[in-house]
Design an enzyme around this catalytic site. Sequence first.
Site, PDB file in Angstrom:
ATOM      1  N   HIS A 196       0.761  -1.208   0.027  1.00 15.33           N
ATOM      2  CA  HIS A 196      -0.001  -0.018  -0.046  1.00 15.33           C
ATOM      3  C   HIS A 196       0.895   1.426  -0.073  1.00 15.33           C
ATOM      4  CE1 HIS A 196      -4.134  -1.662   0.135  1.00 15.33           C
ATOM      5  NE2 HIS A 196      -3.650  -2.485   1.029  1.00 15.33           N
ATOM      6  N   GLY A 200      -4.987 -11.712  -4.495  1.00 17.47           N
ATOM      7  CA  GLY A 200      -3.642 -11.047  -4.133  1.00 17.47           C
ATOM      8  C   GLY A 200      -2.426 -11.267  -4.855  1.00 17.47           C
ATOM      9  N   SER A 244      -5.061 -10.388 -12.369  1.00 21.20           N
ATOM     10  CA  SER A 244      -5.453  -9.472 -13.541  1.00 21.20           C
ATOM     11  C   SER A 244      -4.225  -8.756 -14.264  1.00 21.20           C
ATOM     12  CB  SER A 244      -6.586  -8.466 -13.152  1.00 21.20           C
ATOM     13  OG  SER A 244      -6.317  -8.163 -11.852  1.00 21.20           O
ATOM     14  N   GLU A 262      -6.539  -0.798 -16.377  1.00 21.08           N
ATOM     15  CA  GLU A 262      -7.021  -1.267 -15.269  1.00 21.08           C
ATOM     16  C   GLU A 262      -7.772  -0.149 -14.711  1.00 21.08           C
ATOM     17  OE1 GLU A 262      -5.477  -4.524 -13.333  1.00 21.08           O
ATOM     18  OE2 GLU A 262      -6.550  -4.029 -11.387  1.00 21.08           O
ATOM     19  N   ASP A 300       2.169  -4.295  -9.795  1.00 20.31           N
ATOM     20  CA  ASP A 300       1.650  -5.538 -10.037  1.00 20.31           C
ATOM     21  C   ASP A 300       2.031  -5.853 -11.437  1.00 20.31           C
ATOM     22  OD1 ASP A 300       0.542  -5.483  -7.696  1.00 20.31           O
ATOM     23  OD2 ASP A 300      -1.758  -5.331  -8.498  1.00 20.31           O
TER      24      ASP A 300
HETATM   25  C1  GLA Z   1      -3.060  -3.953  -5.237  1.00 14.56           C
HETATM   26  C2  GLA Z   1      -2.722  -2.986  -6.290  1.00 14.56           C
HETATM   27  C3  GLA Z   1      -1.203  -2.611  -6.170  1.00 14.56           C
HETATM   28  C4  GLA Z   1      -0.932  -2.123  -4.669  1.00 14.56           C
HETATM   29  C5  GLA Z   1      -1.488  -3.498  -3.720  1.00 14.56           C
HETATM   30  C6  GLA Z   1      -1.104  -3.085  -2.362  1.00 14.56           C
HETATM   31  O1  GLA Z   1      -2.470  -5.258  -5.527  1.00 14.56           O
HETATM   32  O2  GLA Z   1      -3.105  -3.395  -7.540  1.00 14.56           O
HETATM   33  O3  GLA Z   1      -1.071  -1.645  -7.006  1.00 14.56           O
HETATM   34  O4  GLA Z   1      -1.535  -0.880  -4.545  1.00 14.56           O
HETATM   35  O5  GLA Z   1      -2.835  -3.436  -3.875  1.00 14.56           O
HETATM   36  O6  GLA Z   1       0.291  -2.854  -2.154  1.00 14.56           O
END
Ligand code: GLA
Length: 403
Positions: free
Chosen positions: A32, A137, A141, A173, A185
């Site tokens: 985050h 998590g 995607s 996205e 990601d």
């Molecule tokens: C999701 C979002 C990322 C990041 C994480 C938290 O995976 O896609 O960009 O913000 O949450 O670290």
Amino acid sequence: MTDVEGAFRAAFQAPPEFIVRAPGRVNLLGEHVDYNDGWVLPAAIDRAAYLAARAAPEPVVSLAAPDLEASAAFRLSELDAEDDPAAGANPRLDAIGRPLARWAWYPAGVAWALRRHGLRVVGLEAALTSTVPRGAGLSSSAAVEVAFAAAWQRLGGWELPPLELARLCQRAENRYVGVASGLMDQFASICGRAGHALLLDCRTLDWQPVPLPAGVSIVVADSGVRREIARSEYNTRRAQCQVALAGLRQAMGNPGLRALRDVSVEDFNRYAPALDPLVARRARHVVEECARTRAAAGLLRAGRVADFGALMNECHASLRDMYEVSCLELDALAEAAQRIEGCFGARLTGAGFGGCTVNLVAAATAEDFRRDLSRAYQEATGRQAAIWVCQAADGAAVLQPGG
Ligand code: GLA
């Protein structure tokens, strides 16, 4: 690999031209913070989206997704009508004018973002499979977005720098699918390196691979929990970070303060009392997580795995108590793991509210760890966790069929 080639042949009665593999990721530290210009330390993993594809003569994208027992098609020309698809009333339509299935928004969004960037995007026939669990998590995607971006790059006769391609996938996205996310990601799926974590500065976009010490395994534990609120809570957290930033600008007399990543822990401690207590807790996580991640990268490089793991444990506590994005099941997994011998660190990974924990474990004890964690989780929650040892993998690549 899943049999994506077979899926393509079944759907299109012909062999694909090529196959793309685009991995999911875990994040070791820096949670985050990507949307606060911070530092992240993800690793691409050996679970991936696979795309078998060939160019189509018409400007139409035809998709088969055997995992979902679904197919879909959309016209590339439809996409250009949409300026800001997620914000507008314009429905996303398929090739015959019906609403486009949501899973197909990801490839459609990538085509939209690439075309708006002036890049050639050709019609496509493609079969998509994935070994990245959805909504867990692990960036399922982003893996799909990157797989399609790599396919269109291959067929379009252009090549973008990796971070630019990641940014366009992120835009797909954010602006087409309508889900807020940072850059971590897509970056990890494109830039992954076998045996390495990746340290990214989300402001400058400078990054370096950081070797994972020998004898250490990354173990992922899926709580099996998926919570719908994750998305709205994610947006709330982002907004709270902005409120904190505005408050700190004022309290610090620094209107030019750009992001929470620019606030030192010392300054934060001095000025936090000026903030609303809830907002201050959110910001404290971000400010301390930035410091943790930078310190942790150095520890990893120095092979100081136990010290690195201690920072992972701190991160979990901060996500639980300050940022409040954990849940009972993730806490049970992390706490049980932290008590098991041979586990250096354990914490939730990704946005939270369910999904997975990431664990750094002495490779020699990984099997015992898996057994003990599985038992402890079941005792604590009555649930079954899926637990597996991951390899840090290379980023997206185009492969030959049959290879
Ligand atoms: C999701 C979002 C990322 C990041 C994480 C938290 O995976 O896609 O960009 O913000 O949450 O670290």
